[in-house]
Scaffold this motif. Structure first.
Motif, PDB file in Angstrom:
ATOM      1  N   THR A  85      -3.211   7.195  20.697  1.00 30.97           N
ATOM      2  CA  THR A  85      -2.770   7.721  19.400  1.00 30.97           C
ATOM      3  C   THR A  85      -3.337   6.896  18.254  1.00 30.97           C
ATOM      4  O   THR A  85      -3.655   7.442  17.198  1.00 30.97           O
ATOM      5  N   GLY A  86      -3.461   5.584  18.430  1.00 33.23           N
ATOM      6  CA  GLY A  86      -4.013   4.723  17.395  1.00 33.23           C
ATOM      7  C   GLY A  86      -3.197   4.725  16.116  1.00 33.23           C
ATOM      8  O   GLY A  86      -3.747   4.697  15.017  1.00 33.23           O
ATOM      9  N   MET A  87      -1.868   4.764  16.230  1.00 29.07           N
ATOM     10  CA  MET A  87      -0.998   4.810  15.058  1.00 29.07           C
ATOM     11  C   MET A  87      -1.029   3.479  14.305  1.00 29.07           C
ATOM     12  O   MET A  87      -1.218   2.415  14.885  1.00 29.07           O
ATOM     13  N   TRP A  88      -0.842   3.562  12.988  1.00 28.13           N
ATOM     14  CA  TRP A  88      -0.853   2.388  12.119  1.00 28.13           C
ATOM     15  C   TRP A  88       0.574   2.059  11.681  1.00 28.13           C
ATOM     16  O   TRP A  88       1.364   2.959  11.406  1.00 28.13           O
ATOM     17  N   THR A  89       0.893   0.763  11.619  1.00 27.79           N
ATOM     18  CA  THR A  89       2.253   0.328  11.266  1.00 27.79           C
ATOM     19  C   THR A  89       2.237  -0.548  10.021  1.00 27.79           C
ATOM     20  O   THR A  89       1.373  -1.413   9.875  1.00 27.79           O
ATOM     21  N   CYS A  90       3.207  -0.302   9.139  1.00 26.38           N
ATOM     22  CA  CYS A  90       3.374  -1.125   7.944  1.00 26.38           C
ATOM     23  C   CYS A  90       4.171  -2.368   8.301  1.00 26.38           C
ATOM     24  O   CYS A  90       5.280  -2.276   8.830  1.00 26.38           O
ATOM     25  N   GLY A  91       3.609  -3.529   8.025  1.00 29.09           N
ATOM     26  CA  GLY A  91       4.279  -4.782   8.366  1.00 29.09           C
ATOM     27  C   GLY A  91       5.441  -5.125   7.465  1.00 29.09           C
ATOM     28  O   GLY A  91       6.245  -5.995   7.800  1.00 29.09           O
ATOM     29  N   TYR A  92       5.588  -4.438   6.348  1.00 27.83           N
ATOM     30  CA  TYR A  92       6.701  -4.709   5.436  1.00 27.83           C
ATOM     31  C   TYR A  92       7.970  -3.983   5.849  1.00 27.83           C
ATOM     32  O   TYR A  92       9.063  -4.543   5.789  1.00 27.83           O
ATOM     33  N   LYS A  95       7.321   1.179   9.136  1.00 21.80           N
ATOM     34  CA  LYS A  95       7.058   2.612   9.238  1.00 21.80           C
ATOM     35  C   LYS A  95       5.703   2.839   9.894  1.00 21.80           C
ATOM     36  O   LYS A  95       4.787   2.041   9.734  1.00 21.80           O
ATOM     37  N   VAL A  96       5.580   3.964  10.614  1.00 20.62           N
ATOM     38  CA  VAL A  96       4.377   4.254  11.394  1.00 20.62           C
ATOM     39  C   VAL A  96       3.646   5.454  10.784  1.00 20.62           C
ATOM     40  O   VAL A  96       4.282   6.420  10.355  1.00 20.62           O
ATOM     41  N   PHE A  97       2.300   5.377  10.788  1.00 27.21           N
ATOM     42  CA  PHE A  97       1.479   6.430  10.185  1.00 27.21           C
ATOM     43  C   PHE A  97       0.345   6.800  11.126  1.00 27.21           C
ATOM     44  O   PHE A  97      -0.138   5.981  11.906  1.00 27.21           O
ATOM     45  N   ASP A 104      -2.290   3.345   3.701  1.00 25.48           N
ATOM     46  CA  ASP A 104      -2.695   2.863   2.383  1.00 25.48           C
ATOM     47  C   ASP A 104      -1.926   3.580   1.274  1.00 25.48           C
ATOM     48  O   ASP A 104      -1.518   2.964   0.283  1.00 25.48           O
ATOM     49  N   LEU A 105      -1.724   4.885   1.439  1.00 24.95           N
ATOM     50  CA  LEU A 105      -0.927   5.643   0.467  1.00 24.95           C
ATOM     51  C   LEU A 105       0.489   5.091   0.377  1.00 24.95           C
ATOM     52  O   LEU A 105       1.040   4.920  -0.717  1.00 24.95           O
ATOM     53  N   HIS A 106       1.075   4.816   1.529  1.00 25.13           N
ATOM     54  CA  HIS A 106       2.429   4.264   1.581  1.00 25.13           C
ATOM     55  C   HIS A 106       2.491   2.904   0.887  1.00 25.13           C
ATOM     56  O   HIS A 106       3.402   2.648   0.084  1.00 25.13           O
ATOM     57  N   LEU A 107       1.509   2.046   1.170  1.00 25.17           N
ATOM     58  CA  LEU A 107       1.479   0.724   0.550  1.00 25.17           C
ATOM     59  C   LEU A 107       1.336   0.835  -0.967  1.00 25.17           C
ATOM     60  O   LEU A 107       1.962   0.081  -1.719  1.00 25.17           O
TER      61      LEU A 107
END
Length: 237
Positions: A85-92, A95-97, A104-107
């Motif tokens: 899947t290669g999902m990306w996670t926000c370290g703050y 949340k998963v994208f 980047d939009l979320h950040l």
């Protein structure tokens, strides 16, 4: 009759063109993708050599100091799962994208308070490192060189010299040699004719690699064909 109508409706629905929903683009004027390319070059060509030279602290006005990098903190708080899947996670906020773009939009929307006040957009220095076109960098430098304007290059050369003077003051012993080396390698090379020749040299360097890859593929195909022929021939007996 009802079944026929349903089939017609299904075929029509399947054949109808699907509406393409354009993805939401980032609103901040500092391009993250180009900043990533410049950050790699800054770390390789300036930060690491400076560390080897014994430079541990950067002058307050240095625009290339890691602490002033607008996106550096957010980039460190991004992680990607090693899976199909290669999902990306926000370290703050964890949340998963589904892609880095949406992370980047979320950040940008929720974590701009994590960026340094008066942060420097490294993309503004992309011309110095020949990194203004990340799509060319990804494909490889065998492509034609991007268009070049000598007036722009002159302005960027001044920016290059000014940045080096602020980050590596030539009047200080520990930074003088590195300043001179980087000035020769980057600032003094900022000329359209010189850059075009550089791209040409890089293209020539790529040619033997391309030829070698073609030969390897060709030899592999010949070996495979001979193996198949031998197997078919043995089956006849």
């Amino acid at each position: 009759m009802l079944l026929l109508i349903l089939q017609i409706l299904l075929v029509t629905a399947a054949g109808a063109p699907k509406e393409v929903v354009p993805r939401t683009e980032l609103a901040h004027p500092c391009p993250r993708s180009i900043s990533r390319q410049v950050r790699k070059q800054v770390e390789k060509e300036i930060l690491k050599p400076a560390e080897r030279a014994g430079i541990k602290e950067w002058p307050e006005g240095c625009p290339l100091a890691p602490a002033r990098d607008l996106w550096a903190g957010q980039e460190k708080h991004k992680s990607r799962k090693r899976s199909t899947t290669g999902m990306w996670t926000c370290g703050y906020c964890q949340k998963v994208f589904k892609s880095e773009h949406y992370l980047d939009l979320h950040l940008e929307r929720h974590h701009m308070d994590e960026t340094p006040a008066g942060g420097v957009c490294l993309a503004d220095y992309c011309e110095i490192f020949d990194a203004c076109h990340p799509e060319v960098t990804r494909r490889g430098k065998s492509d034609p060189a991007p268009s070049c304007n000598n007036e722009t290059m002159l302005l960027q050369r001044r920016r290059c010299e000014d940045s080096l003077a602020k980050c590596l003051p030539p009047d200080q012993e520990e930074s003088r040699k590195l300043h001179a080396k980087l000035s020769r390698h980057f600032c003094q090379m900022m000329d359209c004719r010189i850059r075009a020749e550089r791209h040409k040299e890089q293209n020539h360097e790529m040619m033997p690699v391309v030829v070698l890859l073609i030969l390897v593929v060709l030899l592999g195909f010949i070996a495979f064909s001979l193996t198949v022929c031998c197997v078919d021939y043995s089956d006849d007996f």
